[in-house]
Structures are given as structure tokens and as C-alpha cells.
Design an enzyme around this catalytic site. Structure first.
Site, short mmCIF file in Angstrom:
data_model
loop_
_atom_site.label_atom_id
_atom_site.label_comp_id
_atom_site.label_asym_id
_atom_site.label_seq_id
_atom_site.Cartn_x
_atom_site.Cartn_y
_atom_site.Cartn_z
N ASP A 83 44.13 36.00 41.45
CA ASP A 83 42.68 35.84 41.45
C ASP A 83 42.30 34.49 42.06
OD1 ASP A 83 40.19 36.92 40.89
OD2 ASP A 83 40.07 36.01 38.90
N GLY A 209 32.61 37.36 36.69
CA GLY A 209 31.74 36.73 35.71
C GLY A 209 31.04 37.71 34.79
N THR A 211 31.62 38.28 31.57
CA THR A 211 31.49 37.83 30.19
C THR A 211 30.04 37.44 29.91
OG1 THR A 211 33.76 37.05 29.99
CG2 THR A 211 32.16 36.07 28.50
#
Length: 283
Positions: A83, A209, A211
Site C-alpha cells: 500500500d 480512508g 474509517t
């Protein structure tokens, strides 16, 4: 079952679900095995994601070997993903170590330079049958309180089109107001950008992103062609929470029992992410 991410993302895109990519905190066995367990139990394809900085303690080769071992213990498709590889050299390290999915993140660069770097990585990875994820429109960076520490603009769809004319990644993350870390308040996620990008490309899209992002926003993004959703912050905080709980309950000093308890609890959290992504029973 160890695979690359290419086919799983194309199938997900075509069938309107996403494959979860979970950050593994640099080769933590408890986390990796909970991800594989959850995927096996819910019959979902899954991606084990690795960010170089989180592997500073154990090493990237350690992560890959643990991930391979776990992937080969389950029957569902599992990809090992580097990543946010920030350079050609880092991506090549990931390829040599055995990652079956590589992300080159040139999003800080101008479009032309980002495309040139991306294509350089694609050209090599293609020789080994390993797919490449690119990024355009750098993500917001948040501190522990959810405050913006780097203010980047939402990507212009025209820049995405230009980027894809210059290079050929297998999947693409685009900045639409999403961020790494916990959001403070409700983020302004620009789904209209996804809609405009979908007008000129069918490439599997990636949403970073996730979360703290509202579930309906995630589901709408999947309908618009997002085939991979990334979770990191939520998982690492839940793991620490579960580990602390298990540590308080274990009075005989058996570390394996603490790890097993944390693994059991985290497996249920990851099942929730799989259900949110729509990938249950898609393996």
C-alpha cells in the site's frame, strides 16, 4: 488461496461490490489471521495490505511470509498488497518480496510525472503478472484529533482523464475528500467526482480512508464503481482495544491466550467490514 488482486477487483466492479483491503500493521499475525479467518467464514475475497512504515519493526519480507502462510491456510482468494509505495524502488522491493498487488503512489507529483512513474512500475510488474494500483488526487492527512495537517484539493476529473491517457494501471484511487485517520465531524465526500470519472473509464476504483466514513457513502461509492475499500485506522485501534481487554482478563501470563482472544474479537470486526463491502459469499 494466494492470488493477485486483478481478477478479484474486476469481478467486484462488474457485480457492484467491493473487496476489503485491511492494513495488517506490518505483519502482525493476530491481525493477519483474523482477516483470513473472517474472509474464510464469510466466503469473501480479501486483501492483506502492508504499509512500509508499519513494517519498520518486523520488515516487509516478514509481513509477506506471514501473509503467504495465512493465505494458503484458507480456501478464499487472498491478495498481498503493498500500500502507498512511494517510489519505484519500494515497489520493486515489494515485487521481489512476493506481494501479489502493488500500489505506486505518485499523487504528490504533477499529473505527467505521476503518470510516468506509474507506467514505469506497471511495465515491470506486468512482466510478472502483478497488477498495479495508482493514485491521483492526494488524500487529506489527519492528526489524532481529526484535524487536517495537509490540505489537498479534490481531484479534477479532467486530470484523471489525462492521467489515464498517459499510463495504464489496473486500478485507481482518486481523492474525493477522503482521508487517512479518524474524521472530525462528517467528511465532505464528493461522489459527483466518481460519477464524472465513470463517464470515461471503467477501471476499478479504490476508496481509501474508509474509517469513520458513513456507511451509505461507502455503499454509494461501490455502486459508482469502487471495487476496493481500505480500512486501517479502525482495525489497529480495535486490535489494541481487544488486546488490552484480553490482557486484563489473562491472569496466568499466557501470551498466546491473549493473542487468541484479541484475534477472536477482531475477526468479528472484520466480518462487519466484509458485510459492508457486499463481498460476503462472493469467493
Amino acid at each position: 488461496m494466494l492470488v493477485t488482486s486483478k481478477e478479484m477487483l474486476e469481478i467486484a466492479r462488474d457485480n457492484k461490490y467491493a473487496v476489503p483491503a485491511i492494513n495488517t500493521q506490518g505483519g502482525n499475525y493476530d491481525i493477519i489471521w483474523s482477516i483470513c479467518r473472517a474472509a474464510e467464514e464469510l466466503k469473501s475475497p480479501i486483501i492483506l495490505a502492508h504499509y512500509v512504515a508499519t513494517g519498520a519493526y518486523s520488515g516487509q519480507d516478514f509481513f509477506v511470509n506471514v501473509a503467504k502462510w495465512c493465505a494458503n491456510k484458507v480456501s478464499v482468494p487472498v491478495a498481498i498488497h503493498l500500500d502507498h509505495g512511494s517510489s519505484f524502488e519500494i515497489c520493486m522491493d515489494g515485487l521481489r518480496d512476493g506481494c501479489t498487488s502493488i500500489m505506486i503512489d505518485g499523487s504528490e507529483l504533477p499529473v505527467e510525472q505521476n503518470a510516468a512513474l506509474t507506467q514505469r512500475v506497471v511495465d515491470v510488474c506486468k512482466c510478472f503478472g502483478v497488477p498495479v494500483e495508482a493514485e491521483i488526487g492526494e488524500l487529506l492527512r489527519l492528526d489524532a484529533l481529526g484535524e487536517t495537517v495537509e490540505n489537498k484539493n479534490v481531484v479534477d476529473p479532467k486530470d484523471v482523464k489525462r492521467f489515464l491517457e498517459l499510463c495504464s494501471p489496473d486500478s485507481l484511487a482518486i481523492g474525493i475528500g477522503n482521508a487517512h485517520g479518524y474524521y472530525k465531524g462528517e467528511p465532505d465526500i464528493r461522489l459527483d467526482v466518481l460519477e464524472k470519472v465513470r463517464e470515461f473509464t471503467n477501471i476499478p476504483l479504490v476508496l481509501h480512508g474508509c474509517t469513520g466514513m458513513k456507511e451509505d457513502i461507502i455503499k454509494k461509492s461501490i455502486e459508482l464503481g469502487v471495487a476496493k475499500i481500505n480500512f486501517g485506522t479502525h482495525i489497529r485501534f480495535k486490535y489494541v482495544e481487544h488486546y488490552a481487554k484480553a490482557l486484563a482478563e489473562e491472569t496466568n501470563g499466557h501470551s498466546f491466550k491473549i493473542s487468541q482472544r484479541a484475534n477472536d474479537l477482531l475477526t468479528e470486526d472484520i466480518k462487519d467490514i466484509i458485510r459492508l463491502s457486499g463481498s460476503e459469499n462472493k469467493a
